[in-house]
Motif scaffolding. Sequence first.
Motif, mmCIF file in Angstrom:
data_model
loop_
_atom_site.group_PDB
_atom_site.id
_atom_site.type_symbol
_atom_site.label_atom_id
_atom_site.label_comp_id
_atom_site.label_asym_id
_atom_site.label_seq_id
_atom_site.Cartn_x
_atom_site.Cartn_y
_atom_site.Cartn_z
ATOM 1 N N LEU A 228 0.788 -1.116 -0.111
ATOM 2 C CA LEU A 228 0.139 -0.045 0.091
ATOM 3 C C LEU A 228 0.801 1.273 0.017
ATOM 4 N N ALA A 229 2.150 1.265 0.390
ATOM 5 C CA ALA A 229 3.151 2.351 0.424
ATOM 6 C C ALA A 229 3.055 2.934 -0.937
ATOM 7 N N ASP A 230 3.135 2.080 -2.083
ATOM 8 C CA ASP A 230 3.173 2.532 -3.301
ATOM 9 C C ASP A 230 2.039 3.578 -3.399
ATOM 10 N N PHE A 231 0.990 3.178 -3.166
ATOM 11 C CA PHE A 231 -0.032 3.998 -3.558
ATOM 12 C C PHE A 231 -0.480 5.355 -2.751
ATOM 13 N N TYR A 232 0.269 5.513 -1.565
ATOM 14 C CA TYR A 232 0.590 6.725 -0.855
ATOM 15 C C TYR A 232 1.120 7.582 -1.981
ATOM 16 N N VAL A 233 2.555 6.988 -2.689
ATOM 17 C CA VAL A 233 3.340 7.792 -3.382
ATOM 18 C C VAL A 233 2.638 8.155 -4.763
ATOM 19 N N LEU A 234 1.670 7.223 -5.051
ATOM 20 C CA LEU A 234 0.956 7.659 -6.366
ATOM 21 C C LEU A 234 -0.063 8.742 -6.025
ATOM 22 N N LEU A 235 -0.720 8.550 -4.941
ATOM 23 C CA LEU A 235 -1.588 9.715 -4.677
ATOM 24 C C LEU A 235 -1.199 11.013 -4.763
ATOM 25 N N GLN A 236 -0.057 11.042 -3.821
ATOM 26 C CA GLN A 236 0.558 12.225 -3.611
ATOM 27 C C GLN A 236 1.155 12.925 -4.944
ATOM 28 N N THR A 237 1.843 12.238 -5.512
ATOM 29 C CA THR A 237 2.606 12.735 -6.777
ATOM 30 C C THR A 237 1.575 13.207 -7.698
ATOM 31 N N GLN A 238 0.518 12.172 -7.955
ATOM 32 C CA GLN A 238 -0.360 12.760 -9.205
ATOM 33 C C GLN A 238 -1.161 14.003 -8.627
ATOM 34 N N LEU A 239 -1.568 14.173 -7.581
ATOM 35 C CA LEU A 239 -2.001 15.431 -7.173
ATOM 36 C C LEU A 239 -1.018 16.401 -7.351
ATOM 37 N N HIS A 240 0.077 16.574 -6.816
ATOM 38 C CA HIS A 240 1.363 17.250 -7.080
ATOM 39 C C HIS A 240 1.352 17.772 -8.504
ATOM 40 N N ASP A 241 1.457 16.763 -9.410
ATOM 41 C CA ASP A 241 1.432 17.095 -10.710
ATOM 42 C C ASP A 241 0.424 17.788 -11.222
ATOM 43 N N PHE A 242 -0.869 17.509 -10.947
ATOM 44 C CA PHE A 242 -2.210 18.221 -11.013
ATOM 45 C C PHE A 242 -2.234 19.544 -10.798
ATOM 46 N N LEU A 243 -1.769 19.952 -9.516
ATOM 47 C CA LEU A 243 -1.805 21.354 -9.000
ATOM 48 C C LEU A 243 -0.512 22.250 -9.299
ATOM 49 N N TYR A 244 0.780 21.487 -9.907
ATOM 50 C CA TYR A 244 1.805 22.381 -9.959
ATOM 51 C C TYR A 244 2.619 22.258 -10.956
ATOM 52 N N THR A 245 2.109 21.594 -11.927
ATOM 53 C CA THR A 245 2.775 21.521 -13.572
ATOM 54 C C THR A 245 2.603 22.862 -14.206
ATOM 55 N N PRO A 246 3.568 23.730 -14.399
ATOM 56 C CA PRO A 246 3.817 24.870 -14.812
ATOM 57 C C PRO A 246 3.221 24.787 -16.438
ATOM 58 N N LYS A 247 2.533 26.058 -16.748
ATOM 59 C CA LYS A 247 2.180 26.201 -18.090
ATOM 60 C C LYS A 247 3.408 26.626 -18.999
ATOM 61 N N PRO A 248 3.837 25.933 -19.932
ATOM 62 C CA PRO A 248 5.199 26.323 -20.754
ATOM 63 C C PRO A 248 4.395 27.527 -21.805
ATOM 64 N N GLU A 249 5.583 28.160 -22.337
ATOM 65 C CA GLU A 249 5.288 29.428 -22.969
ATOM 66 C C GLU A 249 4.797 29.029 -24.332
ATOM 67 N N GLY A 250 3.648 29.805 -24.695
ATOM 68 C CA GLY A 250 3.013 29.419 -26.146
ATOM 69 C C GLY A 250 1.914 28.617 -25.964
ATOM 70 N N LYS A 251 1.579 27.849 -24.909
ATOM 71 C CA LYS A 251 0.409 26.834 -24.417
ATOM 72 C C LYS A 251 -0.748 27.721 -24.006
ATOM 73 N N ASN A 252 -1.917 27.348 -24.216
ATOM 74 C CA ASN A 252 -3.187 27.973 -23.893
ATOM 75 C C ASN A 252 -3.308 27.610 -22.311
ATOM 76 N N SER A 253 -4.114 28.421 -21.648
ATOM 77 C CA SER A 253 -4.272 27.976 -20.091
ATOM 78 C C SER A 253 -5.250 26.837 -19.743
ATOM 79 N N ILE A 254 -4.906 25.820 -20.560
ATOM 80 C CA ILE A 254 -5.908 24.706 -19.996
ATOM 81 C C ILE A 254 -5.135 23.443 -19.840
ATOM 82 N N LEU A 255 -5.411 22.656 -18.793
ATOM 83 C CA LEU A 255 -4.695 21.626 -18.233
ATOM 84 C C LEU A 255 -5.515 20.321 -18.390
ATOM 85 N N ILE A 256 -4.752 19.133 -18.959
ATOM 86 C CA ILE A 256 -5.780 18.122 -18.986
ATOM 87 C C ILE A 256 -4.766 16.845 -18.400
#
Length: 362
Positions: A228-256
Amino acid sequence: MYKHGLVFGKFYPFHKGHQHLIRTAMEQSDHVTVVVCSLASERIPGELRHAWVNQSVREMGTEEEFKSKNTTVNVVHLSKTVPQEPSEHPDFWQIWTDLLEDYLEENDAPYDALFTSEDYGFPMAEHLGCQHVLVDKERSTFPISGTACREELYVHSNAKNPHFTKGFKQYVELETKPAEAYDHRIVIVGSESCGKSTMTHNLAKALNGVAVDEYGRTYTDEFTIESLADFYVLLQTQLHDFLYTPKPEGKNSILISDTDAIVTQTFADLYFPLREKEFDLISDKHIRAYKEYADLYILLKPTVKWVDDGTREHEAYREFAHGRIKSLLEKYEIPFVEIEDTDYDVRTSTALEAVRDLMKKV
């Protein structure tokens, strides 16, 4: 070289000084047992700290030094309420000796070295009948402590300390840092082999947006799911990527985003249906964070052909997983669009229409 090294502590939280201590034990031992000790009263859950330590050890284990000498490590979690100081119980040392020796497995060599950065290691090692290896007591290699880490989090809301480990840094940012600014966030969910990754990248390309990949795919390319320790890592990292992935120059302000905490919990249900409640408490917190920031969920039905890419295992579970994901979306009152067409192009067109309708309303 020692046969069986022991490291134990609260790792409250897990910082690079602790990482250095464990690395030293791994360098000097054939096998290492790491005991993560926690109390229910502590603010950072012990289960999460155990997951951070476990993942750090697995990552170190991929390094050539440890692969070549076949170093093995067992990371365990001690969550019992036990005396914390000799003044709290006349049998303090015997209690801890018994607890630590309980983690010796049937074919393990007895502990012959205890690695600590504290003077308490000397009497503890004496009771265990092993050598005490004192590592960087003065904290000169990594000038950091658990107390200082907690102060950075709870007093200063600071995630920039260079001596934070990756897991703790993510945790601090999730607790304190505002999300990256996007006009829209779209989340793609569904069971295995339903086209989530394809849909994520198709939408990102069509909208000139930013795609956030499913971290679980990246993770399982390198590591197997063991606990189950693996799933704690998956939960935390996925949410972190969802919230903090920066928008590169030239991209529209929409995250998928491909996948969320609901999908991760659904697969935790499959692998570990009997588990501690802490996982579900953290999962609940993360689901609510996705709900707060997501503008639209797209749920893909598993009506497309199953594709065996070498990592997927649960074809028979697809329909059940889909129903479970849908029921959780409804439970949390998260609006979603469900797509069931079998044609990938039609599925993408339907999703694009839903996204564009959303954008018109804003």
